[in-house]
Write a protein that holds these residues in place. Structure first.
Motif, mmCIF file in Angstrom:
data_model
loop_
_atom_site.group_PDB
_atom_site.id
_atom_site.type_symbol
_atom_site.label_atom_id
_atom_site.label_comp_id
_atom_site.label_asym_id
_atom_site.label_seq_id
_atom_site.Cartn_x
_atom_site.Cartn_y
_atom_site.Cartn_z
ATOM 1 N N GLU A 225 0.821 -1.158 0.026
ATOM 2 C CA GLU A 225 0.000 -0.067 -0.083
ATOM 3 C C GLU A 225 1.012 1.246 0.031
ATOM 4 O OE1 GLU A 225 -4.198 1.342 2.213
ATOM 5 O OE2 GLU A 225 -3.282 -0.268 2.867
ATOM 6 N N ALA A 226 0.746 1.857 -1.198
ATOM 7 C CA ALA A 226 1.798 3.166 -1.404
ATOM 8 C C ALA A 226 1.932 4.095 -0.220
ATOM 9 C CB ALA A 226 1.454 3.662 -2.733
ATOM 10 N N THR A 227 0.858 4.357 0.400
ATOM 11 C CA THR A 227 0.766 5.358 1.547
ATOM 12 C C THR A 227 1.718 4.988 2.727
ATOM 13 O OG1 THR A 227 -1.463 5.767 0.756
ATOM 14 C CG2 THR A 227 -0.648 6.495 2.892
ATOM 15 N N PHE A 228 1.861 3.571 2.759
ATOM 16 C CA PHE A 228 2.629 3.135 3.973
ATOM 17 C C PHE A 228 3.951 2.373 3.644
ATOM 18 C CE2 PHE A 228 -1.786 3.145 4.796
ATOM 19 C CZ PHE A 228 -1.965 3.786 5.921
ATOM 20 N N THR A 229 4.318 2.844 2.388
ATOM 21 C CA THR A 229 5.835 2.378 2.035
ATOM 22 C C THR A 229 7.121 2.640 3.206
ATOM 23 O OG1 THR A 229 5.118 2.664 -0.253
ATOM 24 C CG2 THR A 229 7.588 2.202 0.266
ATOM 25 N N ASN A 230 6.785 3.732 3.991
ATOM 26 C CA ASN A 230 7.938 4.161 4.733
ATOM 27 C C ASN A 230 7.621 3.808 6.044
ATOM 28 O OD1 ASN A 230 10.117 4.631 2.673
ATOM 29 N ND2 ASN A 230 8.874 6.617 2.297
ATOM 30 N N ALA A 231 6.392 3.345 6.527
ATOM 31 C CA ALA A 231 5.987 3.213 7.654
ATOM 32 C C ALA A 231 6.403 1.991 8.308
ATOM 33 C CB ALA A 231 4.435 3.107 7.724
ATOM 34 N N SER A 232 6.399 1.856 9.643
ATOM 35 C CA SER A 232 6.857 0.558 10.441
ATOM 36 C C SER A 232 5.569 -0.348 10.877
ATOM 37 C CB SER A 232 7.354 0.842 11.875
ATOM 38 O OG SER A 232 6.308 1.673 12.712
ATOM 39 N N VAL A 233 5.807 -1.561 10.735
ATOM 40 C CA VAL A 233 4.579 -2.545 10.997
ATOM 41 C C VAL A 233 3.876 -2.043 12.326
ATOM 42 C CG1 VAL A 233 4.366 -4.866 11.808
ATOM 43 C CG2 VAL A 233 6.131 -4.396 9.885
ATOM 44 N N ALA A 234 4.722 -1.607 13.503
ATOM 45 C CA ALA A 234 3.936 -1.111 14.501
ATOM 46 C C ALA A 234 3.019 -0.130 14.368
ATOM 47 C CB ALA A 234 5.075 -0.850 15.676
ATOM 48 N N ASP A 235 3.518 1.024 13.427
ATOM 49 C CA ASP A 235 2.665 1.983 13.138
ATOM 50 C C ASP A 235 1.538 1.729 12.179
ATOM 51 O OD1 ASP A 235 4.475 3.804 14.599
ATOM 52 O OD2 ASP A 235 5.480 4.651 12.875
ATOM 53 N N VAL A 236 1.685 0.956 11.124
ATOM 54 C CA VAL A 236 0.486 0.624 10.568
ATOM 55 C C VAL A 236 -0.260 -0.302 11.288
ATOM 56 C CG1 VAL A 236 -0.092 -1.035 8.859
ATOM 57 C CG2 VAL A 236 1.844 0.567 8.289
ATOM 58 N N ALA A 237 -0.138 -1.224 12.143
ATOM 59 C CA ALA A 237 -0.988 -1.997 13.102
ATOM 60 C C ALA A 237 -1.640 -1.023 13.881
ATOM 61 C CB ALA A 237 -0.009 -2.812 13.836
ATOM 62 N N ARG A 238 -1.337 0.027 14.485
ATOM 63 C CA ARG A 238 -1.953 0.891 15.412
ATOM 64 C C ARG A 238 -2.862 1.702 14.695
ATOM 65 N NH1 ARG A 238 -1.397 2.580 21.142
ATOM 66 N NH2 ARG A 238 -1.728 4.687 20.170
#
Length: 448
Positions: A225-238
């Motif tokens: 998902e392009a919006t979250f390419t640079n996000a951490s797993v922890a941040d996406v999960a939250r």
């Protein structure tokens, strides 16, 4: 790169082919009835079967077994708040206990529950309340060859059709299961989760996320998902979990524990109602059917589950199994999910009629050939539903090594090579609850 080294081992052995033949017959051609000691590589489920970390074992020893006010519950509650973002937590002995607490609180006779795809126990708990479980998968979910990145998504379009038929007042619950276990463990996008939330708001329904594999799902989001390419797993999960009013959780999956589960919510009134039902069915609200040591281990496991090295190792092993099976010519559902590889039983056994359970035939042949235990998730497990004939090979977390993967691939390849020699199966006996028949039903070969 492997993120672990072994600190404890268990001896396993492969029974002779003759013994495996006898075991299958004695089990009524249902591998749930096999003794674990008679299984060489056990891929029946990833639920509670994984290997805990040294930090989790240390937490076990420090578990507080107080009936009320356990400090182990405090640690679990804190982990749920930090990792998942939910202030109110009601513990349960495992995921289906949490389902009983939540869906028993939210659903009544005549209601309809919408889900991207209900899994077996979820479907049974909804039905047990006198409600109707309705699946709302996207079209790609039932296409093993589609390359759609989020085949686990909830179909808002399908859900609107159901609401138009039954009325919004009869749909109190909308559920998104992440990852979508009944759709080959496929992930759900954050964008789709947001859309499902908005839909639930439109019809004034409680939006629930079945969060059993939330960390695996978040990892796929960072990749696809392009919006979250640079996000951490922890941040996406939250963020993804934050769209829900409530969670139902089996801690035996992405809690990395051998037992336990919980309901979590942001709604104080729902929390109080769930807490009272939990006292009746599970236990006091600060243990909920779990030993204190299990709560302590899960508290550590939830934090480990969103660590980048852990999730990468987990998903890479599943991909390794999937790639090796494909290289051996074994038809699988693609792309592979986060916790399992799903074999396409219809493609492997095209001459076995659908009414003779080709998926269950494949399960039996994998055990007969190599002592490998998987589970059928097709017409045997889900009667009266329209879904592919799939067999799930679920990898326990942090448990098996490359040699085990190679044995599974060799076994599946041998089954494929000898596929003209198999016959179908028919049910000899089954329980009264159709949604749960695959756990205990017994079968027999169809005479040739």
């Amino acid at each position: 790169m492997v993120a672990y080294k072994s600190k404890m081992v268990e001896r396993i052995s492969l029974p002779s082919r003759e013994q495996r033949e006898r075991n299958l017959e004695a089990a009524g051609y249902n591998v749930f009835n096999l003794d674990a000691a008679d299984v060489f590589v056990d891929l029946l489920t990833d639920s509670g079967t994984g290997t805990m970390s040294d930090a989790q074992w240390a937490a076990l020893i420090r578990g507080d077994e107080a009936y009320a006010g356990s400090s182990s519950f405090d640690r679990l509650e804190s982990a749920v708040q930090d990792v998942m973002g939910f202030p109110y937590v009601v513990p349960a002995h495992q995921g289906r206990g949490a389902e009983n607490v939540l869906y028993g609180t939210l659903l009544s006779e005549g209601d309809v529950a919408l889900n991207n795809t209900h899994f077996d126990t979820t479907r049974a708990h909804v039905a047990n309340q006198g409600a109707e479980p309705v699946d709302c998968p996207v079209d790609a979910a039932h296409d093993p060859d589609s390359d759609e990145p989020f085949k686990g998504n909830f179909s808002v379009e399908r859900a609107r059709e159901v609401v138009d038929e039954v009325g919004a007042e009869n749909v109190p619950v909308v559920v998104s299961t992440i990852t979508n276990n009944s759709a080959a463990g496929q992930p759900v996008s954050v964008e789709n989760t947001r859309a499902a939330r908005e839909f639930a708001d439109e019809i004034d329904a409680t939006f629930v996320i079945d969060a059993c594999r939330f960390a695996e799902n978040a990892s796929f989001v960072t990749e696809r998902e392009a919006t979250f390419t640079n996000a951490s797993v922890a941040d996406v999960a939250r963020e993804q979990l934050g769209y829900a009013d409530a969670l139902v959780m089996s801690g035996k999956k992405d809690g990395l524990a051998n037992a336990g589960g919980f309901v979590a919510t942001t709604d104080r009134d729902l929390y109080e109602a769930c807490k009272q039902r939990a006292i009746l069915y599970e236990g006091f609200p600060t243990y909920g059917g779990m030993a204190g040591r299990d709560m302590a281990a899960m508290a550590v496991g939830l934090r480990e589950a969103v660590e980048e090295a852990y999730v990468a190792d987990r998903i890479d092993q599943v991909r390794e199994l999937g790639a090796a099976l494909e290289a051996a010519g074994v038809p699988i559902y693609t792309p592979t999910g986060g916790h399992a590889v799903y074999l396409d039983a219809e493609a492997i056994f095209p001459t076995v009629p659908a009414g003779q359970f080709p998926g269950q035939v494949l399960v039996c042949e994998l055990y007969r050939e190599g002592g490998v235990r998987g589970v059928e998730l097709g017409s045997f497990a889900f009667p009266n539903t329209d879904r592919p004939e799939l067999v799930r090979l679920a990898l326990p977390r942090r448990t098996y090594h490359r040699e085990h993967i190679e044995h599974v691939v060799d076994t599946a390849a041998a089954v494929l090579e000898n596929r003209t020699e198999v016959t179908g199966l028919r049910i000899e006996s089954e329980p009264e609850i159709p949604e749960l028949r695959h756990f205990t039903a017994e079968l027999e070969p169809v005479p040739s």
